[in-house]
Design a protein around this motif. Sequence first.
Motif, PDB file in Angstrom:
ATOM      1  N   PHE A 239       0.827  -1.206   0.000  1.00 25.68           N
ATOM      2  CA  PHE A 239       0.000   0.000   0.000  1.00 25.68           C
ATOM      3  C   PHE A 239       0.865   1.261   0.000  1.00 25.68           C
ATOM      4  O   PHE A 239       0.437   2.325  -0.426  1.00 25.68           O
ATOM      5  CB  PHE A 239      -0.942   0.018   1.199  1.00 25.68           C
ATOM      6  N   LYS A 240       2.104   1.148   0.510  1.00 25.55           N
ATOM      7  CA  LYS A 240       3.018   2.291   0.473  1.00 25.55           C
ATOM      8  C   LYS A 240       3.378   2.639  -0.965  1.00 25.55           C
ATOM      9  O   LYS A 240       3.475   3.803  -1.336  1.00 25.55           O
ATOM     10  CB  LYS A 240       4.293   1.984   1.267  1.00 25.55           C
ATOM     11  N   SER A 241       3.585   1.600  -1.754  1.00 22.89           N
ATOM     12  CA  SER A 241       3.878   1.790  -3.179  1.00 22.89           C
ATOM     13  C   SER A 241       3.695   0.450  -3.886  1.00 22.89           C
ATOM     14  O   SER A 241       4.123  -0.587  -3.380  1.00 22.89           O
ATOM     15  CB  SER A 241       5.309   2.291  -3.379  1.00 22.89           C
ATOM     16  N   THR A 242       3.053   0.508  -5.066  1.00 20.57           N
ATOM     17  CA  THR A 242       2.900  -0.709  -5.871  1.00 20.57           C
ATOM     18  C   THR A 242       4.033  -0.845  -6.881  1.00 20.57           C
ATOM     19  O   THR A 242       4.047  -1.785  -7.671  1.00 20.57           O
ATOM     20  CB  THR A 242       1.559  -0.687  -6.629  1.00 20.57           C
ATOM     21  N   SER A 243       4.993   0.068  -6.836  1.00 17.42           N
ATOM     22  CA  SER A 243       6.084   0.062  -7.807  1.00 17.42           C
ATOM     23  C   SER A 243       6.979  -1.158  -7.617  1.00 17.42           C
ATOM     24  O   SER A 243       7.437  -1.454  -6.504  1.00 17.42           O
ATOM     25  CB  SER A 243       6.912   1.337  -7.663  1.00 17.42           C
ATOM     26  N   ARG A 244       7.221  -1.850  -8.710  1.00 18.84           N
ATOM     27  CA  ARG A 244       8.112  -3.009  -8.673  1.00 18.84           C
ATOM     28  C   ARG A 244       9.533  -2.587  -8.295  1.00 18.84           C
ATOM     29  O   ARG A 244      10.246  -3.307  -7.606  1.00 18.84           O
ATOM     30  CB  ARG A 244       8.105  -3.689 -10.043  1.00 18.84           C
TER      31      ARG A 244
END
Length: 281
Positions: A239-244
């Motif tokens: 949830f903080k970041s969906t970035s791979r």
Amino acid sequence: MSKLSDIFSDLYSKFSDQLPAILIALVIIIIGFLIARGLKNLILKKIKPRLTNTLSADFIAQVTSIIIRAIVIIIALNLMGFKNFTSQILAGAGILTFVLGFAFKDIGENFLAGIILAFKSPFRLKDLIESGNVLGYVQELNLRETLVKTPDGKDVFIPNGQILKNPLINYTIDGFLRYEFIIGLDYNSNIAEGIKIISDSIFEISDVLNTKNKKTAVLIEELTASTINFKILFWIDTFKSTSRTYHNNIRSAVIDKVVQNLMQKGFYLPSTIIEVKKYKL
């Protein structure tokens, strides 16, 4: 020459008679299309923020706009004197649907799949998903396909029917993702101390979760010729970041911290041993 003049005169007369109806039809089309656009924007502004899955609002807005425009065009054709034409269209809709069902089976399948995905979607906007051999972030759900952007920047259009029929992996929908890696220690190492150092090192990275249901694990994976291999498993909050890239940076930081702390404590991380024998001929 007189016949040609009569034809043009007749056409001009009919056009003059139909001109008011044509102008009214054009006004209705313009107003109808503006209403369709306005209603689409209203749905996106008012309904979209209230929905958990914003893709549903996008899909509803698209379908609503298309239906209104189709109705406006039929009304305009009626005003312009094409009543029989529009009646034939409506009367033949059943037969047309049947024929087109065979001719455009895939298009119809993808359209129906899009409706199902809009109201019962296994993913949300910006979710990281994998369908078939495609891994990427959901950008948009259309009537026919879903737009996914891969981590290397490619835009992939996946037919909705393919998503519905094939297994789909969603990496970020519940907010948690587990990562793992393997590290090998020398056979002379103190196993218990090594496990403790690895566990403590992982928790030095603030983005690693340590909750009741999402605990870190350090397990003996296998005994190889030169090392005791450990599998390290840990969880992160997507949830903080969906970035791979964000996820891989956390994984890299954990590996780096584990290796540094083990070497500082005097642990040996051997590479694969290859035995070479030389024979005299």
